[in-house]
Design a protein around this motif. Structure first.
Motif, PDB file in Angstrom:
ATOM      1  N   GLY A  75     -14.704  13.335  23.359  1.00 39.25           N
ATOM      2  CA  GLY A  75     -13.540  12.618  23.868  1.00 39.25           C
ATOM      3  C   GLY A  75     -13.486  11.187  23.376  1.00 39.25           C
ATOM      4  O   GLY A  75     -12.426  10.679  22.997  1.00 39.25           O
ATOM      5  N   GLU A  76     -14.645  10.534  23.344  1.00 38.32           N
ATOM      6  CA  GLU A  76     -14.706   9.158  22.845  1.00 38.32           C
ATOM      7  C   GLU A  76     -14.320   9.106  21.362  1.00 38.32           C
ATOM      8  O   GLU A  76     -13.559   8.247  20.934  1.00 38.32           O
ATOM      9  N   ARG A  77     -14.824  10.059  20.596  1.00 35.55           N
ATOM     10  CA  ARG A  77     -14.496  10.125  19.162  1.00 35.55           C
ATOM     11  C   ARG A  77     -12.994  10.295  18.963  1.00 35.55           C
ATOM     12  O   ARG A  77     -12.386   9.626  18.121  1.00 35.55           O
ATOM     13  N   LEU A  78     -12.384  11.193  19.723  1.00 36.48           N
ATOM     14  CA  LEU A  78     -10.946  11.435  19.593  1.00 36.48           C
ATOM     15  C   LEU A  78     -10.129  10.207  19.991  1.00 36.48           C
ATOM     16  O   LEU A  78      -9.154   9.854  19.332  1.00 36.48           O
ATOM     17  N   ALA A  79     -10.526   9.545  21.068  1.00 38.55           N
ATOM     18  CA  ALA A  79      -9.810   8.345  21.509  1.00 38.55           C
ATOM     19  C   ALA A  79      -9.894   7.234  20.459  1.00 38.55           C
ATOM     20  O   ALA A  79      -8.907   6.541  20.193  1.00 38.55           O
ATOM     21  N   VAL A  80     -11.054   7.069  19.858  1.00 36.99           N
ATOM     22  CA  VAL A  80     -11.231   6.057  18.805  1.00 36.99           C
ATOM     23  C   VAL A  80     -10.349   6.381  17.606  1.00 36.99           C
ATOM     24  O   VAL A  80      -9.710   5.507  17.022  1.00 36.99           O
ATOM     25  N   GLN A  81     -10.277   7.664  17.247  1.00 36.74           N
ATOM     26  CA  GLN A  81      -9.450   8.059  16.110  1.00 36.74           C
ATOM     27  C   GLN A  81      -7.966   7.814  16.381  1.00 36.74           C
ATOM     28  O   GLN A  81      -7.240   7.363  15.495  1.00 36.74           O
ATOM     29  N   LEU A  82      -7.500   8.098  17.603  1.00 39.71           N
ATOM     30  CA  LEU A  82      -6.109   7.816  17.951  1.00 39.71           C
ATOM     31  C   LEU A  82      -5.824   6.317  17.853  1.00 39.71           C
ATOM     32  O   LEU A  82      -4.815   5.896  17.291  1.00 39.71           O
ATOM     33  N   SER A  83      -6.701   5.541  18.412  1.00 42.66           N
ATOM     34  CA  SER A  83      -6.542   4.090  18.390  1.00 42.66           C
ATOM     35  C   SER A  83      -6.508   3.558  16.957  1.00 42.66           C
ATOM     36  O   SER A  83      -5.710   2.686  16.620  1.00 42.66           O
ATOM     37  N   ALA A  84      -7.364   4.092  16.109  1.00 40.12           N
ATOM     38  CA  ALA A  84      -7.407   3.650  14.710  1.00 40.12           C
ATOM     39  C   ALA A  84      -6.108   3.957  13.974  1.00 40.12           C
ATOM     40  O   ALA A  84      -5.788   3.299  12.977  1.00 40.12           O
ATOM     41  N   GLN A  85      -5.342   4.930  14.476  1.00 33.78           N
ATOM     42  CA  GLN A  85      -4.059   5.286  13.874  1.00 33.78           C
ATOM     43  C   GLN A  85      -2.901   4.499  14.480  1.00 33.78           C
ATOM     44  O   GLN A  85      -1.747   4.726  14.162  1.00 33.78           O
TER      45      GLN A  85
END
Length: 83
Positions: free
Chosen positions: A70-80
């Protein structure tokens, strides 16, 4: 090509945020696959990323696990550029 009007407002995606596993070893089917690539996915999240890439303020609302995935996915969304 005619100019398109720029969109006003914000985009809010509500739904799922997933970790897609894509066959990465050239196997012809899932049963024989031994290697996978992990990619962020889920139609609402993908829509939010697309809107952010077009320059529209975009946000995602949904439940994301508190663990490492979940943390990985949230970071990826934020980076986009998705809030």
């Amino acid at each position: 090509m005619p100019d398109r009007p720029s969109p006003d407002g914000e985009f809010l995606a509500v739904g799922e945020l997933l970790l897609d596993l894509i066959v990465a070893d050239g196997s012809p089917d899932l049963a024989s696959a031994g290697m996978f690539a992990a990619r962020a996915g889920g139609a609402p999240a993908n829509g939010a990323v697309a809107m952010a890439r077009l320059g529209l303020p975009a946000a995602f609302a949904g439940v994301v696990s508190a663990g490492a995935i979940g943390e990985r996915l949230a970071v990826q969304l934020s980076a986009q550029g998705v809030d």
